[in-house]
Design a protein around this motif. Structure first.
Motif, short mmCIF file in Angstrom:
data_model
loop_
_atom_site.label_atom_id
_atom_site.label_comp_id
_atom_site.label_asym_id
_atom_site.label_seq_id
_atom_site.Cartn_x
_atom_site.Cartn_y
_atom_site.Cartn_z
N PRO A 98 -12.15 20.39 -15.19
CA PRO A 98 -13.31 19.74 -14.54
C PRO A 98 -14.22 19.83 -13.57
N VAL A 99 -15.52 19.88 -13.48
CA VAL A 99 -15.89 20.46 -12.09
C VAL A 99 -16.58 19.91 -11.11
N THR A 100 -16.59 20.14 -9.50
CA THR A 100 -16.60 19.17 -8.67
C THR A 100 -16.96 20.40 -7.98
N ASP A 101 -18.22 19.49 -7.09
CA ASP A 101 -18.76 19.95 -6.60
C ASP A 101 -18.44 20.01 -4.62
N ALA A 102 -18.22 21.63 -3.78
CA ALA A 102 -17.54 21.44 -3.15
C ALA A 102 -18.51 20.55 -2.11
N ASP A 103 -19.43 20.63 -2.08
CA ASP A 103 -20.60 19.78 -1.01
C ASP A 103 -20.47 18.25 -0.89
N ALA A 104 -20.10 17.76 -2.21
CA ALA A 104 -19.67 16.59 -2.47
C ALA A 104 -18.70 15.95 -2.13
N LEU A 105 -17.75 17.29 -2.57
CA LEU A 105 -16.24 17.13 -2.27
C LEU A 105 -16.15 16.49 -0.70
N LEU A 106 -16.83 17.09 0.17
CA LEU A 106 -16.67 17.48 1.81
C LEU A 106 -17.35 16.21 2.42
N GLY A 107 -18.50 15.31 1.43
CA GLY A 107 -19.10 13.91 1.99
C GLY A 107 -18.96 13.13 2.16
N THR A 108 -18.18 12.94 1.10
CA THR A 108 -17.56 11.41 0.25
C THR A 108 -15.30 11.44 0.54
#
Length: 258
Positions: A98-108
């Motif tokens: 699975p791939v998670t965008d680091a910026d999206a994770l840090l933002g949510t």
């Protein structure tokens, strides 16, 4: 159903390389898992590409039948080659990472586990499992951490790596700063210049990030400085420290959100 009886089959050789080589796992975006229970757990959160299993193993675990369209039957001696442990469990899966965008994770993300320099795959797997158990919703992996989809990490996490979004970050202090900018409180686990765990507040309405380092070196100074405060686990003088898996699990339980 396709069947493989040769240990020299190209697909079997590739699966063995995937089991052993982190560079190949990263390049192809796949990972290898062993055991019926682990494969079933991982299939809840990750795409199963191929399942290899002996006829006896398929008969013992009827739940695997739902993957019949992706199952390849292997002879027992082929299963022995695929096994990464001394005693083969005769069930092996190749999954898509699975791939998670680091910026999206840090933002949510609001309840985060962050690791720095935790090299032991058993400790990383234990911490992933504890994070999932105690209501954390994301994981940040800083430099020097064991790969989450390495076989030993997967076994220790018992499938948690497939259920928790995580992202690898090159600059952990910068990532922590980004979390703090939106109200997430970052707590460093540190022995020095820290307060006892039982005196720290337990509720953090804006979010919480628990930051764990390796047992030998702990967290780097820049990472500690990027946190709001540092906490330590009160202990007797009989032991000098706890390993990262145990210490981190205690902290995650203390700040549980379940």
């Amino acid at each position: 159903m396709e069947a493989i009886t040769s240990r020299e089959n190209a697909k079997i050789k590739y699966a063995c390389r995937l089991r052993e080589e982190e560079k190949l796992r990263a390049a192809d975006g796949l990972f290898f898992a062993e055991g019926p229970k682990l494969c079933l757990e991982l299939a809840r959160g990750c795409e199963l590409r191929t399942l290899y299993a002996t006829a006896a193993a398929l008969a013992r675990t009827p739940a695997l039948s739902r993957f019949a369209d992706r199952t390849v039957e292997v002879a027992p001696h082929v299963a022995e080659k695929l096994a990464g442990t001394r005693s083969s469990q005769d069930v092996f899966g190749i999954f898509v990472q699975p791939v998670t965008d680091a910026d999206a994770l840090l933002g949510t993300a609001r309840r985060v586990l962050a690791l720095e320099g935790v090299q032991d795959p058993g400790n990383v797997g234990t911490l992933l499992r504890s994070a999932a158990a105690f209501g954390f919703d994301a994981v940040l992996l800083g430099p020097g951490c064991a790969a989450p989809f390495a076989p030993k990490t997967l076994r220790a996490s018992m499938g948690a790596a497939g259920r928790l979004p995580f992202a690898a970050v090159r600059d952990l202090p910068a990532a922590l700063t980004a979390l703090r900018s939106r109200g997430v409180v970052c707590l460093a686990a540190a022995l020095y210049h820290s307060e006892p765990l039982d005196t720290a507040p337990r509720a953090y309405p804006g979010g919480l990030c628990v930051v764990i380092g390796s047992e030998g070196r702990g967290l780097t100074d820049p990472t500690v400085a990027a946190c709001d405060r540092a906490v330590r686990i009160p202990m007797t003088d009989l032991v000098e420290s706890l390993n990262a898996g145990v210490a981190g699990s205690v902290l995650l339980w203390h700040f549980r959100g379940v």
